[in-house]
Design an enzyme around this catalytic site. Structure first.
Site, mmCIF file in Angstrom:
data_model
loop_
_atom_site.group_PDB
_atom_site.id
_atom_site.type_symbol
_atom_site.label_atom_id
_atom_site.label_comp_id
_atom_site.label_asym_id
_atom_site.label_seq_id
_atom_site.Cartn_x
_atom_site.Cartn_y
_atom_site.Cartn_z
ATOM 1 N N ASP A 256 0.718 -1.057 -0.551
ATOM 2 C CA ASP A 256 0.308 -0.329 0.132
ATOM 3 C C ASP A 256 0.896 1.246 0.167
ATOM 4 O OD1 ASP A 256 -2.158 -2.020 0.000
ATOM 5 O OD2 ASP A 256 -2.490 -1.092 2.271
ATOM 6 N N ASP B 176 -15.237 -3.169 -1.313
ATOM 7 C CA ASP B 176 -14.648 -3.014 -0.086
ATOM 8 C C ASP B 176 -15.891 -2.391 0.804
ATOM 9 O OD1 ASP B 176 -12.209 -3.163 -1.140
ATOM 10 O OD2 ASP B 176 -12.122 -0.884 -1.825
#
Length: 249
Positions: free
Chosen positions: A11, A132
């Protein structure tokens, strides 16, 4: 049954390799200031497919950590899927032409499903949809907002259009080392024909063994982040378990 792919996660925030807690940008832990070196380390550990998210890009709606991504790609010896800030066809095309194996579309899948369908038509099996979820509802704009769309409803929008995979993240577990939400992920996989990848909370070798049990047979993979970075999960042991399970089947 196809082997479960274990994706190590990078990330990107401010050009660095970080992990967040439940998607909170204020709770970012920097694990490596050189994402390209981290990608090489993952390759050396035996991983074959890298998962990268441009966190800043997810909030901004355009790629922000493009230079860091390019550095990762320059020495990459494995496949890579990339998400974060992918909101138009120019971005999709640019990343695919740069060497990304498949591009993940998240927020735009909620706001502009026709964009996903067109991208999947132009680039079959190279587009993934990121779902998500927070309490069953899809979060958008870097998880800053929650839509009224359910995870299942969003997944069904893209049946039979050539989407390569659904990446399902339980936000409440992401970065929290709470274990994968197997029940919700398997339920989604059983309701769709699109392969589903589990994300959020993978914490231990027990989670890896759980992925080899019969009810997880429809899962295409799982993403692991913090457990790799803090040493809770031995990558070679995890990969060996998954490969042995695949060979046995």
């Amino acid at each position: 049954m196809a082997p479960v792919i274990l994706f190590p996660a990078i990330d990107l925030k401010n050009g660095e390799c970080v992990r967040l807690l439940r998607g909170d940008m204020a709770q970012a832990t920097v694990f490596n200031m050189d994402p390209a070196a981290q990608a090489r380390a993952f390759a050396d550990q035996g991983f074959e497919y890298l998962h990268v998210v441009d966190l800043d890009g997810a909030f901004a709606g355009v790629p922000v950590n493009a230079e860091a991504v390019r550095r990762i790609l320059s020495g990459l010896t494995m496949k890579m899927q990339l998400g974060g800030g992918v909101r138009d066809m120019r971005t999709v095309r640019g990343w695919l032409e740069s060497g990304v194996t498949r591009v993940i579309i998240g927020t735009a899948a909620v706001h502009d499903p026709d964009f996903v369908r067109e991208a999947a038509r132009l680039y079959p099996e190279r587009i993934a949809v990121g779902i998500d979820a927070r309490d069953g509802r899809v979060a958008v704009d870097g998880w800053a907002k929650t839509s009224d769309v359910s995870a299942l409803e969003l997944g069904r929008r893209f049946e039979d259009v050539g989407v390569a995979a659904i990446i399902y993240t339980d936000i409440s577990r992401d970065g929290a080392l709470a274990g994968l939400n197997i029940a919700s992920t398997v339920a989604l996989a059983e309701a769709l024909t699109i392969p589903v990848i589990a994300s959020g909370g993978l914490a231990s070798i027990e989670d890896i063994r759980r992925l080899t049990e019969p009810d997880c047979g429809r899962l295409a993979g799982a993403i692991v982040g913090r457990a790799l970075y803090d040493g809770r999960l031995d990558p070679r042991e995890a990969l060996a378990i998954l490969r042995a399970s695949s060979a046995a089947v």
